[in-house]
Scaffold this active site. Sequence first.
Site, short mmCIF file in Angstrom:
data_model
loop_
_atom_site.label_atom_id
_atom_site.label_comp_id
_atom_site.label_asym_id
_atom_site.label_seq_id
_atom_site.Cartn_x
_atom_site.Cartn_y
_atom_site.Cartn_z
N SER A 52 0.82 -1.22 0.00
CA SER A 52 0.00 0.00 0.00
C SER A 52 0.85 1.26 0.00
CB SER A 52 -0.90 0.03 1.23
OG SER A 52 -1.67 -1.13 1.30
N1 SAM Z 1 -1.06 -4.02 3.85
C1 SAM Z 1 -0.29 -4.57 2.77
C2 SAM Z 1 1.09 -4.01 2.70
O1 SAM Z 1 1.40 -3.07 3.42
O2 SAM Z 1 1.85 -4.53 1.90
C3 SAM Z 1 -0.94 -4.33 1.45
C4 SAM Z 1 -1.90 -5.32 1.13
S1 SAM Z 1 -2.50 -5.48 -0.46
C5 SAM Z 1 -3.04 -3.88 -0.90
C6 SAM Z 1 -3.94 -6.40 -0.05
C7 SAM Z 1 -3.71 -7.79 0.34
O3 SAM Z 1 -4.96 -8.33 0.75
C8 SAM Z 1 -3.22 -8.68 -0.77
O4 SAM Z 1 -2.02 -9.26 -0.42
C9 SAM Z 1 -4.32 -9.72 -0.94
O5 SAM Z 1 -3.84 -11.00 -1.28
C10 SAM Z 1 -4.96 -9.70 0.43
N2 SAM Z 1 -6.33 -10.21 0.50
C11 SAM Z 1 -7.36 -10.04 -0.36
N3 SAM Z 1 -8.45 -10.66 0.10
C12 SAM Z 1 -8.11 -11.22 1.29
C13 SAM Z 1 -8.82 -11.98 2.24
N4 SAM Z 1 -10.10 -12.30 2.10
N5 SAM Z 1 -8.16 -12.39 3.33
C14 SAM Z 1 -6.85 -12.09 3.52
N6 SAM Z 1 -6.13 -11.39 2.64
C15 SAM Z 1 -6.76 -10.94 1.54
#
Ligand code: SAM
Length: 664
Positions: free
Chosen positions: A62
């Site tokens: 992010s």
């Molecule tokens: N906070 C993270 C960082 O600082 O790198 C960024 C995360 S990224 C924008 C969103 C993440 O949410 C992805 O890695 C994706 O695989 C995960 N994701 C999507 N749906 C999800 C779910 N139902 N449960 C857990 N993770 C999920």
Amino acid sequence: MLDLSHARNRMVEVHLSRRGIHGREVLNAMREVPREAFVAPGFEEFAYEDGPLPIAEGQTISQPYIVALMIEMAEIGPGDHVLEVGTGSGYAAAVLSRIVERVYTIERHAGLAETARQRFQELGYDNIEVRTGDGTKGWPDAAPFDAILVAAGGPGAPLALQEQLDVGGRLVIPVGDEPHDQRLLKVTRTGAATYSEEDFGGVRFVPLIGEQGWPESGNRIANDRPSGRARTRSLPEMIAAAAEPLPDFDDPAFGKLFDRFGDRRVVLLGEASHGTSEFYRARAAITRRLIEKHGFTIVAVEADWPDAAAIDRYVRHRPPRANADPPFQRFPTWMWRNSDVAAFVDWMRHHNERIRLSSRLAGFYGLDIYNMSGSIAAVLQYLDRVDPQAAKIARERYGCLTPWQHEPSTYGRVALTSGYEKCEQAVFEQCRELLARQLDYAQQDGIDFLDATQNARLIASAERYYRIMYYGGAQSWNLRDTHMFETLEHLLEARGPNAKAVVWAHNSHIGDARYTEMGIVRDEVNIGQFCRQRFGDEAALIGLSTHSGTVAAASDWDSEMEIKRVRPSHNDSYERLCHDSGVSRFLLDIKRDDTLRQRLLERRLERFIGVIYRPETELRSHYAGASLSQQFDAFVWFDETVAVTPLGPEHVGTGVPDTYPFGL
Ligand code: SAM
């Protein structure tokens, strides 16, 4: 090993503090966590730019500002019990771990969860528990939580997460009816079964995929949001509904669409590159209409004064200045030596032929400051004619700049070490003296006097510009745009109290800088901002842009012009929203539709191609954040565009007499 602590501190100052993140804990945490340890290999040097970056599994780390914003929205303090859904790279969890005692984080991709776990270990962050699974169901055995942050966008706030909040607990989650277009929502549990909601504006996250999120295919499978909310239209749909399709450039209906701006004092027309034919042709069609039907007499463009003055002579049927260098010989020649400009200039000449009253003649003027040597020659020639004694003194004064006339950028370096004050004082004196003789000189010929004084002003501005350019930073940009705006003011003044002007310049000059990264991050100002501050609603700021096609541009300053392919616009950009509207060319009158205006306040990427275009590093070198509906009053869109046709090299430096524009 790359030491990025300076960049990290700067990121916190520029992208967080200055943009309203004030929490001491979050700022300290972001100063502590090395984001470069969380990005994909090869991206370390971009770790402190304020944008998301790709990680494995097609996911993203992010944007720092959003991580900080979500922590502030959730009001997370040291004593809180916190869950994060969407571990991704682990960066946000790491930041949280510097604020609270223990962090729980869930990631659906096992590979990402494992990499994050290793990173935490290497950094010694031992208060983070990572689990692989579907985060939409929460972490029941660790509940209740004081705060839950979801880093992926779902169709609504999952019921399971709401229920795992303690009373008083806060859930921050992007939600939206489209998998890639969301609003940041804060849900606070106010009682055993009561919740309140706050909306913090538009964002773009990867989709939240799971039982209470989106299915893998992208369609909704569960909607746990409190029901009763009507489906809102997507932004591209709203743009399509508000878009007014543009006819052919030569169809009078094209210009007519812009009659709504006919009563403005100043209409500023932008461009998203310096080498796109449609931008020139659209501006020509609009300007023709404003001149013919609405009494505009000034066309002021992002070109150097002495070069534009040669065009002005042509359009007003005055002879070329004797022995003057042909205009627009310096890089980038194609900007004003192209077939679209030539056609427009010829139109102005024909238009002026029909006008009897000299005060109604349309003039072509340059606002820019680069051609110092052209201006020096013009002032000297003018004084030779009207006051040979004064010409002698002027020659001595400008002599100070002579060694650098053709390489003015080296002047700054020399001025650093030795008595530049002499030059500064001399060019200033010359300008002042010329203005003081107005009564004498202007009687002989008002147009020539205006030309001479603007050249003298250009020399004074350029002397300062090249001196401070050497230090880099916002100052030289600001000096240039201040000079451009002051030139516009002088023109309006010279053409009388009812004078109206059309300005042609790049979007970066005419879109209000206060609402783009230029102003927010770099403290830069521009003509658009000054016009709004000076003329209020009597100024119209109109941006032009495109999705893809070809463009005339160089790879480096002073290198050859090439016809380059413009890459399709970035997913997170305003351009992509316009492209997704499905309307191929349109006018978007942003101020007419308040709901759309609200939605276009959101900060998104916008593309800026100048005379240089480097598609290989496009995201870094050509995109910047902006709030479109504050930056512009209207937006003109051409989905597919083509490069300008330059008026060939035979016109420049080949020994063939150059007569542009007179020989056309
Ligand atoms: N906070 C993270 C960082 O600082 O790198 C960024 C995360 S990224 C924008 C969103 C993440 O949410 C992805 O890695 C994706 O695989 C995960 N994701 C999507 N749906 C999800 C779910 N139902 N449960 C857990 N993770 C999920």
